[in-house]
Design an enzyme around this catalytic site. Structure first.
Site, mmCIF file in Angstrom:
data_model
loop_
_atom_site.group_PDB
_atom_site.id
_atom_site.type_symbol
_atom_site.label_atom_id
_atom_site.label_comp_id
_atom_site.label_asym_id
_atom_site.label_seq_id
_atom_site.Cartn_x
_atom_site.Cartn_y
_atom_site.Cartn_z
ATOM 1 N N PRO A 16 -3.560 2.636 12.658
ATOM 2 C CA PRO A 16 -3.855 2.918 14.069
ATOM 3 C C PRO A 16 -3.206 1.886 14.972
ATOM 4 C CG PRO A 16 -5.781 1.975 12.982
ATOM 5 C CD PRO A 16 -4.765 2.243 11.903
ATOM 6 N N ASP A 17 -2.832 2.307 16.188
ATOM 7 C CA ASP A 17 -2.267 1.323 17.108
ATOM 8 C C ASP A 17 -3.392 0.468 17.698
ATOM 9 O OD1 ASP A 17 -3.462 2.730 19.166
ATOM 10 O OD2 ASP A 17 -1.645 3.728 19.794
ATOM 11 N N PHE A 18 -3.039 -0.440 18.589
ATOM 12 C CA PHE A 18 -4.026 -1.401 19.075
ATOM 13 C C PHE A 18 -4.755 -0.950 20.339
ATOM 14 C CE2 PHE A 18 -4.066 -5.403 16.738
ATOM 15 C CZ PHE A 18 -3.089 -5.148 15.794
ATOM 16 N N ARG A 19 -4.083 -0.239 21.218
ATOM 17 C CA ARG A 19 -4.657 -0.047 22.553
ATOM 18 C C ARG A 19 -5.046 1.393 22.878
ATOM 19 N NH1 ARG A 19 -4.412 -4.457 25.800
ATOM 20 N NH2 ARG A 19 -3.267 -6.222 24.961
ATOM 21 N N ASN A 90 4.563 -6.067 15.679
ATOM 22 C CA ASN A 90 3.702 -5.640 14.589
ATOM 23 C C ASN A 90 3.492 -6.748 13.558
ATOM 24 O OD1 ASN A 90 3.758 -3.226 15.931
ATOM 25 N ND2 ASN A 90 5.202 -2.245 14.542
ATOM 26 N N ASP A 92 2.126 -5.838 10.509
ATOM 27 C CA ASP A 92 1.887 -5.104 9.261
ATOM 28 C C ASP A 92 2.927 -5.376 8.179
ATOM 29 O OD1 ASP A 92 4.116 -3.440 10.039
ATOM 30 O OD2 ASP A 92 2.745 -2.199 11.201
ATOM 31 N N HIS A 109 4.509 -11.693 16.949
ATOM 32 C CA HIS A 109 3.070 -11.944 16.805
ATOM 33 C C HIS A 109 2.695 -12.324 15.381
ATOM 34 C CE1 HIS A 109 2.430 -9.201 20.566
ATOM 35 N NE2 HIS A 109 2.961 -10.376 20.853
#
Length: 252
Positions: A16-19, A90, A92, A109
């Site tokens: 899932p994305d963050f926002r 990302n 991941d 990040h």
């Protein structure tokens, strides 16, 4: 060619994305009852309660996911020497899983493929940290006894040095792909200011309009393509006559 990418390129992998409404931030707020995701990812909270961060890492379990068509698209253009660098938000690690050399990636990040002690900044074995994550334990630094973590940038921590030393490459590009990012998180979003908008094309691929580019002006060298990353990237590969070679190479 350069890439600026965000969580949107990994959603088709199952991450899932963050926002978004059902993104990781919302899951964090509901599960851990924190006031904001920024509070959760803060350096002070990790130092005082590292087990919370470890719980989240176990929840996300990035090791179980595979790269998407868009990840392999970046690898494909790098192999052809058309692309030079990938700036990614990302954590991941799917860029390296796709075979992209770490020298061509700026993990703005951080990444879940490495681990360190944020207190004394020494590197630690990422497999030991992941073993602790899976067993609900906390790995402590053998040097300073502080809690170790995956090399993910927390609020209050500096971005990696190569984020700043590689900025200039955006100014030298003919084309910048901006894919699957909201362009709302700083300082990553400000990377667009490094692009020479008079000579470089910017192609933004996203489900919704993002960025402050003048898309309606044909002289602005900016193009917005709305839709799902993988579908649009596949169309690009087909239009360039590369799809047969690409799909055979990556078994897609």
């Amino acid at each position: 060619i350069a890439f600026m990418i965000g969580a949107g390129i990994s959603t088709s992998a199952g991450i899932p994305d963050f926002r978004s409404e059902n993104g990781i931030y919302q899951t964090i707020k509901e599960k851990f009852k924190v006031n904001s995701p920024e509070d959760f990812f803060s350096k002070p909270l990790f130092k005082s309660k590292p087990e919370i961060f470890y719980n989240l890492c176990k929840l996300m379990n990035f090791d179980s996911f595979k790269p998407t068509l868009t990840h392999y698209f970046m690898k494909y253009l790098l192999d052809k020497n058309y692309a030079q660098i990938v700036f990614t938000q990302n954590i991941d690690g799917l860029e390296t899983k796709a075979g992209i050399n770490k020298d061509n990636i700026v993990f703005a990040h951080g990444t879940s493929n490495e681990a360190h002690c944020p207190q004394c900044n020494c590197d630690v074995d990422v497999n030991e940290v992941k073993h602790c994550i899976n067993n609900d334990e906390v790995k402590y630094c053998p040097n300073c006894k502080g809690p170790c973590k995956l090399k993910v940038v927390l609020y209050g921590e500096n971005l990696p040095d190569n984020f700043y030393t590689n900025m200039f490459m955006l100014n030298e590009c003919d084309l910048v792909f901006i894919i699957g990012t909201s362009l709302r998180v700083e300082p990553f979003a400000s990377l667009t200011e490094q692009i020479d908008k008079h000579k470089s094309w910017v192609v933004v691929i996203n489900k919704e309009l993002v960025g402050n580019f003048d898309y309606k002006n044909n002289l602005s060298h900016s193009l917005f393509i709305q839709g799902l990353c993988d579908e649009i990237v596949k169309s690009i590969l087909i239009d360039c006559g590369w799809w047969d070679e690409f799909s055979l190479k990556y078994q897609i």
